[in-house]
Design a protein around this motif. Sequence first.
Motif, PDB file in Angstrom:
ATOM      1  N   TYR B  15       0.825  -1.203   0.000  1.00  0.00           N
ATOM      2  CA  TYR B  15       0.000   0.000   0.000  1.00  0.00           C
ATOM      3  C   TYR B  15       0.858   1.252   0.000  1.00  0.00           C
ATOM      4  N   LEU B  16       1.866   1.264   0.899  1.00  0.00           N
ATOM      5  CA  LEU B  16       2.676   2.465   0.987  1.00  0.00           C
ATOM      6  C   LEU B  16       3.511   2.677  -0.258  1.00  0.00           C
ATOM      7  N   GLU B  17       3.987   1.573  -0.851  1.00  0.00           N
ATOM      8  CA  GLU B  17       4.754   1.765  -2.071  1.00  0.00           C
ATOM      9  C   GLU B  17       3.884   2.399  -3.145  1.00  0.00           C
ATOM     10  N   ALA B  18       2.625   1.941  -3.228  1.00  0.00           N
ATOM     11  CA  ALA B  18       1.736   2.524  -4.240  1.00  0.00           C
ATOM     12  C   ALA B  18       1.501   4.002  -3.949  1.00  0.00           C
ATOM     13  N   ILE B  19       1.393   4.355  -2.661  1.00  0.00           N
ATOM     14  CA  ILE B  19       1.171   5.754  -2.314  1.00  0.00           C
ATOM     15  C   ILE B  19       2.388   6.592  -2.682  1.00  0.00           C
ATOM     16  N   VAL B  20       3.565   6.086  -2.382  1.00  0.00           N
ATOM     17  CA  VAL B  20       4.772   6.841  -2.717  1.00  0.00           C
ATOM     18  C   VAL B  20       4.885   7.047  -4.213  1.00  0.00           C
ATOM     19  N   ARG B  21       4.523   6.020  -4.979  1.00  0.00           N
ATOM     20  CA  ARG B  21       4.589   6.197  -6.433  1.00  0.00           C
ATOM     21  C   ARG B  21       3.555   7.212  -6.901  1.00  0.00           C
ATOM     22  N   GLY B  22       2.416   7.256  -6.232  1.00  0.00           N
ATOM     23  CA  GLY B  22       1.435   8.289  -6.565  1.00  0.00           C
ATOM     24  C   GLY B  22       1.982   9.674  -6.277  1.00  0.00           C
ATOM     25  N   HIS B  23       2.666   9.824  -5.134  1.00  0.00           N
ATOM     26  CA  HIS B  23       3.261  11.126  -4.805  1.00  0.00           C
ATOM     27  C   HIS B  23       4.312  11.501  -5.824  1.00  0.00           C
ATOM     28  N   ARG B  24       5.076  10.510  -6.245  1.00  0.00           N
ATOM     29  CA  ARG B  24       6.154  10.813  -7.170  1.00  0.00           C
ATOM     30  C   ARG B  24       5.620  11.333  -8.500  1.00  0.00           C
ATOM     31  N   SER B  25       4.403  10.870  -8.863  1.00  0.00           N
ATOM     32  CA  SER B  25       3.871  11.348 -10.140  1.00  0.00           C
ATOM     33  C   SER B  25       3.490  12.806 -10.061  1.00  0.00           C
ATOM     34  N   GLU B  26       3.463  13.367  -8.833  1.00  0.00           N
ATOM     35  CA  GLU B  26       3.084  14.768  -8.709  1.00  0.00           C
ATOM     36  C   GLU B  26       4.271  15.696  -8.636  1.00  0.00           C
ATOM     37  N   LEU B  27       5.474  15.173  -8.753  1.00  0.00           N
ATOM     38  CA  LEU B  27       6.632  16.058  -8.728  1.00  0.00           C
ATOM     39  C   LEU B  27       6.560  16.987  -9.936  1.00  0.00           C
ATOM     40  N   LEU B  28       7.073  18.201  -9.751  1.00  0.00           N
ATOM     41  CA  LEU B  28       6.989  19.184 -10.832  1.00  0.00           C
ATOM     42  C   LEU B  28       7.812  18.734 -12.027  1.00  0.00           C
ATOM     43  N   THR B  29       7.251  18.934 -13.215  1.00  0.00           N
ATOM     44  CA  THR B  29       7.941  18.512 -14.439  1.00  0.00           C
ATOM     45  C   THR B  29       8.697  19.682 -15.043  1.00  0.00           C
ATOM     46  N   ALA B  30       9.390  19.398 -16.133  1.00  0.00           N
ATOM     47  CA  ALA B  30      10.164  20.452 -16.787  1.00  0.00           C
ATOM     48  C   ALA B  30       9.242  21.577 -17.264  1.00  0.00           C
ATOM     49  N   ALA B  31       8.025  21.198 -17.707  1.00  0.00           N
ATOM     50  CA  ALA B  31       7.084  22.237 -18.156  1.00  0.00           C
ATOM     51  C   ALA B  31       6.729  23.168 -17.000  1.00  0.00           C
TER      52      ALA B  31
END
Lengths: 185, 390
Positions: B15-31
């Motif tokens: 569960y926590l790994e899935a949550i961390v991966r969800g958080h990671r998808s929200e990191l700011l992108t180059a755009a």
Amino acid sequence: MVGASSSWSRALVKVSPYTFSAVGIAIAIGVSVLGAAWGIYITGSSLIGAAIKAPRITSKNLIRYVPSGVKVVIFCEAVAIYGVIVAIILQTKLESVPTSNIYDPESLRAGYAIFASGIIVGFANLVCGLCVGIIGSSCALSDAQNSSLFVKILVIEIFGSALGLFGVIVGIIMSAQATWPARSA
Amino acid sequence: MYGFEAMTFNIHGGYLEAIVRGHRSELLTAADYNNLCQCETLDDIKMHLSATEYGPYLQNGWDLGENGVIGFGTGDHKMLESGHHANILIHFGHVIVWSKPSPLHTTTIVEKCTLKLVDEYKHMLCQATEPLATFLEYITYGHMIDNVVLIVTGTLHERDVQELLEKCHPLGMFDSIATLAVAQNMRELYRLVLVDTPLAPYFSERITSEDLDDMNIEIMRNTLYKAYLEDFYQFCQKLGGATSEIMSDLLAFEADRRAVNITINSIGTELTRDDRKKLYSNFGLLYPYGHEELSVCEDIDQVRSVMEKYPPYQSIFAKMSYGESQMLDKAFYEEEVKRLCLAFEQQFHYGVFFAYMRLREQEIRNLMWISECVAQNQKTRVHDSVVFIF
């Protein structure tokens, strides 16, 4: 070897074929369900966590689409269903033989056939359930990031669930030759 | 067993790994970074950030001031819009207390973003079981060390304790941290405060017998950090499997980077070669031969010639022209970000948590740099130090 008064092989041969059959049936259903459950929890825990950020992976909005996260769990569930089907088939193969015939080679053969069939199906479904579960977990996580990946990973899952199917096919073929000796006149 | 973690990892960590991966998808992108770099004022930055996941944290820019709770009722807002600092308006029987929103500083932006990281971390920590909980706690010990050093240095320079406490990193807070200001020397420091914290095992007899002055405090910081890194490394080795492999790589890079930084920063100071060698960790690519060579380096070119013997670091040093060391920090950050992103390629290990925390911290560093450049009108230098994560 067989016939020496105290040896392991004699002990094995003296175990009733009914025992072997019953144990085979138990393994068929028990271990398959173990594999299915294992797979479901592996997928499910990742699915729940990933669905917090991407709720769409558990279900799509329109009812006519099968919820995508559920598809993976369905593959795992199929593994358990294979186990149930084979267990039911196997138990119909169990017949009673007269006491004098229990240790005939034919009886033993039938008993061993059912036992082997049960083991084949049980363990094939165990690893199949594991495989589908682990892939399903990766599928849920990558679908949450990029929805175009789901269908591609589903193809891998189809190959994975074929493993269980192989086990079922071989198991059923094995059990087809479980013919107990006919009642002697 | 390495390779078979997939079978049992999800019981406790799925569960926590899935949550961390969800958080990671929200990191700011180059755009996102490009948008932010185009901003003219801090309010623009705040507006752009509100559109990202930082939105809810930046909305609360209202400063309650000295007037306490805000209560709303129906009322005439004309008086309020005239910009008075604290207006108490009694109108139609309702009391309205109004406080002007505090002006936006770069530190406010950074604080709010850090708050988001802290919230996410705390959420993960309270959901985690052993050994993941210990692993997550290990990640914050570095901040604890920084906070301890901050307070001790500040006290040495006669700063106010409250002011120092506000500057501390929230991830590294522990209960008795304010008591640090009372300590007069190292031994008291240890006996009063630090013996109850997780940092206790990192203090050895040698440190506690020193006096507190600027030089010794830096040495203390580096010695503590070395002990922490080694402890973390041992812990990861004990965990085994994919976690130990990935974390070993990340921690080894960290240890090597610190070794290079210590070397460069101590060139020209009174730190002896032996002392310098004692500050290097006992693992990593540079151990032990690289450390031997680094400890005798007297200038940056010698450091460069030592590092170029190691292929992974050769590319970093090749990017810099001779004699220049300002870009070294950025080059190291870029390499670190590259390795952290690679940690996400594998599933079923704890390295993703460490990588996520570090990537967030890098993002906060980027935001701080961009905000400072914008606030000081130095937009041309914005790209000097921003490390794109994706």
